[in-house]
Scaffold this active site. Structure first.
Site, mmCIF file in Angstrom:
data_model
loop_
_atom_site.group_PDB
_atom_site.id
_atom_site.type_symbol
_atom_site.label_atom_id
_atom_site.label_comp_id
_atom_site.label_asym_id
_atom_site.label_seq_id
_atom_site.Cartn_x
_atom_site.Cartn_y
_atom_site.Cartn_z
ATOM 1 N N LYS A 198 0.871 -1.185 0.000
ATOM 2 C CA LYS A 198 0.000 0.000 0.000
ATOM 3 C C LYS A 198 0.899 1.224 0.000
ATOM 4 C CE LYS A 198 -4.470 0.898 0.194
ATOM 5 N NZ LYS A 198 -5.591 0.061 -0.254
HETATM 6 P P1 NAD Z 1 -13.023 7.734 -2.484
HETATM 7 O O1 NAD Z 1 -11.966 8.764 -2.282
HETATM 8 O O2 NAD Z 1 -13.552 7.541 -3.862
HETATM 9 O O3 NAD Z 1 -14.257 8.008 -1.501
HETATM 10 C C1 NAD Z 1 -14.086 8.177 -0.121
HETATM 11 C C2 NAD Z 1 -15.413 8.590 0.484
HETATM 12 O O4 NAD Z 1 -15.286 8.580 1.903
HETATM 13 C C3 NAD Z 1 -15.846 10.005 0.096
HETATM 14 O O5 NAD Z 1 -17.234 10.020 -0.136
HETATM 15 C C4 NAD Z 1 -15.526 10.822 1.354
HETATM 16 O O6 NAD Z 1 -16.353 11.978 1.497
HETATM 17 C C5 NAD Z 1 -15.837 9.788 2.419
HETATM 18 N N1 NAD Z 1 -15.252 10.117 3.720
HETATM 19 C C6 NAD Z 1 -13.985 10.526 3.983
HETATM 20 N N2 NAD Z 1 -13.861 10.786 5.287
HETATM 21 C C7 NAD Z 1 -15.053 10.526 5.860
HETATM 22 C C8 NAD Z 1 -15.551 10.594 7.173
HETATM 23 N N3 NAD Z 1 -14.762 10.996 8.182
HETATM 24 N N4 NAD Z 1 -16.843 10.235 7.418
HETATM 25 C C9 NAD Z 1 -17.650 9.851 6.408
HETATM 26 N N5 NAD Z 1 -17.228 9.756 5.127
HETATM 27 C C10 NAD Z 1 -15.941 10.082 4.862
HETATM 28 O O7 NAD Z 1 -12.398 6.375 -1.923
HETATM 29 P P2 NAD Z 1 -12.777 4.871 -2.327
HETATM 30 O O8 NAD Z 1 -11.834 4.431 -3.384
HETATM 31 O O9 NAD Z 1 -14.242 4.744 -2.536
HETATM 32 O O10 NAD Z 1 -12.332 4.096 -1.001
HETATM 33 C C11 NAD Z 1 -13.200 4.006 0.131
HETATM 34 C C12 NAD Z 1 -12.738 2.871 1.015
HETATM 35 O O11 NAD Z 1 -12.741 1.656 0.261
HETATM 36 C C13 NAD Z 1 -11.324 2.993 1.564
HETATM 37 O O12 NAD Z 1 -11.247 2.373 2.825
HETATM 38 C C14 NAD Z 1 -10.503 2.190 0.568
HETATM 39 O O13 NAD Z 1 -9.278 1.741 1.123
HETATM 40 C C15 NAD Z 1 -11.458 1.045 0.311
HETATM 41 N N6 NAD Z 1 -11.225 0.316 -0.934
HETATM 42 C C16 NAD Z 1 -11.207 0.946 -2.130
HETATM 43 C C17 NAD Z 1 -11.024 0.204 -3.285
HETATM 44 C C18 NAD Z 1 -11.070 0.816 -4.660
HETATM 45 O O14 NAD Z 1 -11.061 0.059 -5.636
HETATM 46 N N7 NAD Z 1 -11.169 2.136 -4.804
HETATM 47 C C19 NAD Z 1 -10.817 -1.178 -3.200
HETATM 48 C C20 NAD Z 1 -10.857 -1.808 -1.959
HETATM 49 C C21 NAD Z 1 -11.070 -1.048 -0.828
#
Ligand code: NAD
Length: 432
Positions: free
Chosen positions: A119
């Protein structure tokens, strides 16, 4: 293999608030105990392989120079090249990146793809920078990482606040640093790229799609269906908004959403219209025909399913007692602390753990990597079909481990991963 003692970090410290990395090791240790993991493998997996910290200067639009700190942690590479996302967030630090790298190792092992865990991230608030500045920061970070990433060595992907555009900048910078004759052999240095730059159809929605396949499997095992179920989502970025739209397409009803800007609730929220609002305004806050609610009201919303899809440490000793749901389907990495897990178990709330539930992203990243290596472009049906096969197969393996060892789903998922890694270490031995 020779036995050894565990590392100090593996000791349980129940009374002290653990760091995220310590939490990831606590979960690991629980599963290792349950399956009697070889002490040598316990010791190897209880440490990260490589930790890279880089500091690099970037010129801002107004001519000022800022120095940024970025990280790449490679936890374990026994199953294949290191693989894991890249995050832009002010809270990024070495401890968080370590934990996220550990979870990536388990994830690839559980779903049976030939990757290790890594990561990375840059400590920054992307909302404070222009697009041109973010491009320069990304390119300079890629340059600073230099030989620490590579298509057969360590392959980044999007995560919080990074997207296909950021991957395209990394790709372009990496290729510019390759000798000309090697450029076209290196497209798979990142996944989650835009389609035109070598991305895969289905990668954008893959994490949400995999999560929905897991929920469908859970529903089938509980003799119920997604149609008519109610759900709430925390985070409305890539994972949250795709999960919401796909669940809505299957006839489920979205009743509450929270993101960094606020929380909203209604009898039925249109997931597509809400996304248009978020794209225009940057948050769910201010969306019409819903009520604004507080964080506590959001956490106490009555729904069948809760999809945490934002950041870590959201379901804790304080918030787990508030939840009024049947199932937590973890889209985010590390949303539930060990104390939160214990309370959910006591309250009979099921969890589909992150290392299984959000593995759709890395599975389709693997498909993208394969397509790049073979100069192929698969159709969406093929990507979705293969994703379904891999994640449902993993779901069933986790259920089997859970039954066999009499453990919760997270520990069952970890046992699946650890069995595989233990076998590899036993076959290959420890060099020299
Ligand atoms: P993103 O940046 O597209 O979205 C993040 C979201 O979280 C946004 O809507 C933001 O406003 C919200 N957020 C941030 N801080 C917050 C808080 N304190 N309270 C409430 N909401 C909050 O990110 P993403 O890619 O959708 O990733 C989200 C999660 O999923 C992360 O934990 C990431 O590690 C995990 N993840 C992502 C992927 C991927 O393919 N993008 C894959 C596996 C896991």
């Amino acid at each position: 293999m020779t036995a050894g003692t565990g590392s100090g970090l593996l000791e349980r410290r129940v009374s002290v608030r653990r760091s995220l990395y310590e939490e990831s090791l606590f979960q690991f240790r629980q599963a290792a105990d349950a399956m009697a993991l070889s002490p040598a493998v316990l010791r190897v997996l209880g440490n990260t392989a490589n930790e890279i910290t880089v500091r690099f200067p970037v010129e801002m639009d107004d001519g000022r120079v800022e120095v940024f700190t970025g990280y790449r942690v490679q936890h374990n590479g026994a199953l294949g090249p290191f693989k894991g996302g890249l995050r832009f967030h002010p809270a990024v630090d070495l401890d968080e990146v370590r934990a996220l790298a550990v979870w990536m190792t388990w994830k690839s092992a559980i779903v049976g793809i030939p990757f290790g865990g890594a990561k990375g991230g840059i400590e920054l608030d992307p909302s404070r920078y222009s697009r041109r500045e973010l491009e320069r920061i990304t390119r300079r970070f890629t340059y600073a990482l230099n030989g620490n990433i590579g298509p057969e060595y360590d392959i980044p992907a999007p995560d919080v606040n990074t997207n296909s555009q950021v991957m395209a900048w990394i790709l372009d910078t990496y290729l510019a640093m390759c000798p000309p004759l090697e450029r076209n052999r290196n497209l798979h240095v990142v996944t989650g790229k835009p389609l035109e730059a070598g991305g895969s159809v289905g990668r954008d929605k893959a994490t949400g799609q995999g999560l929905v396949y897991c929920i469908q499997r859970w529903m089938r095992d509980h003799a119920t269906s997604v149609r008519g179920a109610t759900f709430m989502v925390q985070g409305y970025g890539n994972v949250g908004s795709w999960s919401a739209r796909l669940l809505q397409d299957l006839g489920a009803r979205l009743v509450a959403v929270e993101d960094a800007g606020g929380a909203v609730a209604a009898e039925c929220i249109d997931a597509n219209a809400l996304l248009s609002h978020v794209r225009a305004r940057g948050s769910v806050a201010g969306y019409e025909s819903v009520s604004s609610i507080t964080h506590d009201e959001f956490m106490t919303t009555r729904a069948d399913i809760f999809v945490p899809a934002a950041l870590e440490t959201q379901i804790t000793e304080e918030t787990a007692p508030l939840l009024q749901v049947e199932l937590v389907a973890e889209g985010a990495n590390g949303p539930t602390t060990p104390e939160g897990d214990r309370i959910l178990q006591e309250r009979g709330i099921d969890v589909i753990p992150d290392i299984l539930c959000n593995a759709g992203g890395v599975i389709v990243s693997y498909f993208e990597w394969l397509q790049n290596k073979r100069s192929e472009a698969w159709e969406l049906d093929e990507v979705d079909g293969k994703l379904h096969g891999k994640i449902v197969g993993a779901y069933d393996r986790v259920e089997e481990a859970r039954r066999q060892y009499g453990v919760d789903a997270r520990t069952g998922a970890l046992i699946v991963a650890l069995k595989k890694l233990e076998a590899v270490y036993e076959q290959r031995g420890i060099f020299p």
